[in-house]
Design a protein around this motif. Structure first.
Motif, mmCIF file in Angstrom:
data_model
loop_
_atom_site.group_PDB
_atom_site.id
_atom_site.type_symbol
_atom_site.label_atom_id
_atom_site.label_comp_id
_atom_site.label_asym_id
_atom_site.label_seq_id
_atom_site.Cartn_x
_atom_site.Cartn_y
_atom_site.Cartn_z
ATOM 1 N N ASN A 1 0.834 -1.195 0.000
ATOM 2 C CA ASN A 1 0.000 0.000 0.000
ATOM 3 C C ASN A 1 0.878 1.257 0.000
ATOM 4 N N PRO A 2 0.635 2.209 -0.903
ATOM 5 C CA PRO A 2 1.459 3.422 -0.964
ATOM 6 C C PRO A 2 1.288 4.366 0.216
ATOM 7 N N ASN A 3 0.248 4.188 1.007
ATOM 8 C CA ASN A 3 0.025 5.075 2.151
ATOM 9 C C ASN A 3 1.225 5.057 3.086
ATOM 10 N N GLY A 4 1.648 6.254 3.510
ATOM 11 C CA GLY A 4 2.749 6.370 4.448
ATOM 12 C C GLY A 4 4.136 6.283 3.829
ATOM 13 N N LYS A 5 4.204 6.088 2.524
ATOM 14 C CA LYS A 5 5.501 5.976 1.850
ATOM 15 C C LYS A 5 5.929 7.347 1.304
ATOM 16 N N THR A 6 7.191 7.458 0.942
ATOM 17 C CA THR A 6 7.731 8.674 0.340
ATOM 18 C C THR A 6 8.114 8.369 -1.103
ATOM 19 N N PHE A 7 7.689 9.238 -2.015
ATOM 20 C CA PHE A 7 7.982 9.078 -3.430
ATOM 21 C C PHE A 7 8.798 10.266 -3.906
ATOM 22 N N ALA A 8 9.808 10.015 -4.702
ATOM 23 C CA ALA A 8 10.651 11.073 -5.243
ATOM 24 C C ALA A 8 10.521 11.074 -6.766
ATOM 25 N N PHE A 9 10.292 12.245 -7.313
ATOM 26 C CA PHE A 9 10.233 12.432 -8.753
ATOM 27 C C PHE A 9 11.422 13.293 -9.150
ATOM 28 N N VAL A 10 12.252 12.773 -10.057
ATOM 29 C CA VAL A 10 13.499 13.439 -10.434
ATOM 30 C C VAL A 10 13.550 13.554 -11.953
ATOM 31 N N GLY A 11 13.920 14.726 -12.450
ATOM 32 C CA GLY A 11 14.101 14.883 -13.886
ATOM 33 C C GLY A 11 13.401 16.104 -14.428
ATOM 34 N N ASP A 12 13.052 16.054 -15.702
ATOM 35 C CA ASP A 12 12.377 17.151 -16.377
ATOM 36 C C ASP A 12 10.890 17.081 -16.043
ATOM 37 N N LEU A 13 10.509 17.644 -14.923
ATOM 38 C CA LEU A 13 9.140 17.524 -14.449
ATOM 39 C C LEU A 13 8.211 18.558 -15.070
ATOM 40 N N LYS A 14 8.752 19.628 -15.587
ATOM 41 C CA LYS A 14 7.922 20.648 -16.210
ATOM 42 C C LYS A 14 7.269 20.114 -17.487
ATOM 43 N N ASN A 15 8.017 19.362 -18.264
ATOM 44 C CA ASN A 15 7.524 18.856 -19.541
ATOM 45 C C ASN A 15 7.114 17.386 -19.488
ATOM 46 N N GLY A 16 7.238 16.765 -18.339
ATOM 47 C CA GLY A 16 6.927 15.344 -18.230
ATOM 48 C C GLY A 16 5.454 15.087 -17.988
ATOM 49 N N ARG A 17 4.731 14.725 -19.048
ATOM 50 C CA ARG A 17 3.294 14.459 -18.908
ATOM 51 C C ARG A 17 3.029 13.277 -17.983
ATOM 52 N N THR A 18 3.894 12.294 -18.037
ATOM 53 C CA THR A 18 3.685 11.089 -17.245
ATOM 54 C C THR A 18 3.754 11.383 -15.758
ATOM 55 N N VAL A 19 4.672 12.227 -15.373
ATOM 56 C CA VAL A 19 4.809 12.590 -13.960
ATOM 57 C C VAL A 19 3.543 13.263 -13.477
ATOM 58 N N HIS A 20 2.993 14.163 -14.285
ATOM 59 C CA HIS A 20 1.759 14.846 -13.901
ATOM 60 C C HIS A 20 0.621 13.848 -13.719
ATOM 61 N N SER A 21 0.519 12.873 -14.622
ATOM 62 C CA SER A 21 -0.541 11.866 -14.530
ATOM 63 C C SER A 21 -0.367 10.990 -13.300
ATOM 64 N N LEU A 22 0.860 10.588 -13.014
ATOM 65 C CA LEU A 22 1.108 9.736 -11.844
ATOM 66 C C LEU A 22 0.843 10.493 -10.548
ATOM 67 N N LEU A 23 1.208 11.768 -10.504
ATOM 68 C CA LEU A 23 0.921 12.569 -9.309
ATOM 69 C C LEU A 23 -0.577 12.694 -9.075
ATOM 70 N N LYS A 24 -1.348 12.864 -10.146
ATOM 71 C CA LYS A 24 -2.804 12.936 -10.003
ATOM 72 C C LYS A 24 -3.362 11.633 -9.455
ATOM 73 N N LEU A 25 -2.822 10.519 -9.892
ATOM 74 C CA LEU A 25 -3.279 9.217 -9.416
ATOM 75 C C LEU A 25 -2.868 8.983 -7.967
ATOM 76 N N LEU A 26 -1.650 9.376 -7.608
ATOM 77 C CA LEU A 26 -1.168 9.191 -6.232
ATOM 78 C C LEU A 26 -1.842 10.139 -5.244
ATOM 79 N N TRP A 27 -2.530 11.164 -5.762
ATOM 80 C CA TRP A 27 -3.239 12.114 -4.906
ATOM 81 C C TRP A 27 -4.268 11.396 -4.029
ATOM 82 N N ASN A 28 -4.720 10.218 -4.431
ATOM 83 C CA ASN A 28 -5.723 9.453 -3.684
ATOM 84 C C ASN A 28 -5.143 8.757 -2.456
#
Length: 70
Positions: free
Chosen positions: A31-58
């Motif tokens: 379960n992702p609850n209570g875990k720490t996630f790090a996103f590294v790289g070109d986050l401004k132009n990374g569509r995938t990162v934005h989509s994953l962050l929206k999903l992890l928002w839950n």
């Protein structure tokens, strides 16, 4: 310095893979609850990162973001 006991490194290709990425996270780390996630790289132009962050928002988790300024 923090040593990671469990880590999953994802190299996503497109936003449609986000569901598979979440499945991999749950399969490897549980379960992702209570875990720490790090996103590294070109986050401004990374569509995938934005989509994953929206999903992890839950979940209740911590997100670290490291990106360059270009």
């Amino acid at each position: 310095m923090t040593i990671l006991a469990d880590a999953v490194i994802l190299l996503p290709g497109n936003p449609l893979n986000v569901t598979l990425d979440l499945f991999t996270i749950i399969e490897r780390l549980g379960n992702p609850n209570g875990k720490t996630f790090a996103f590294v790289g070109d986050l401004k132009n990374g569509r995938t990162v934005h989509s994953l962050l929206k999903l992890l928002w839950n979940y209740r988790l911590e997100v670290l973001i490291l990106s360059c300024l270009f």
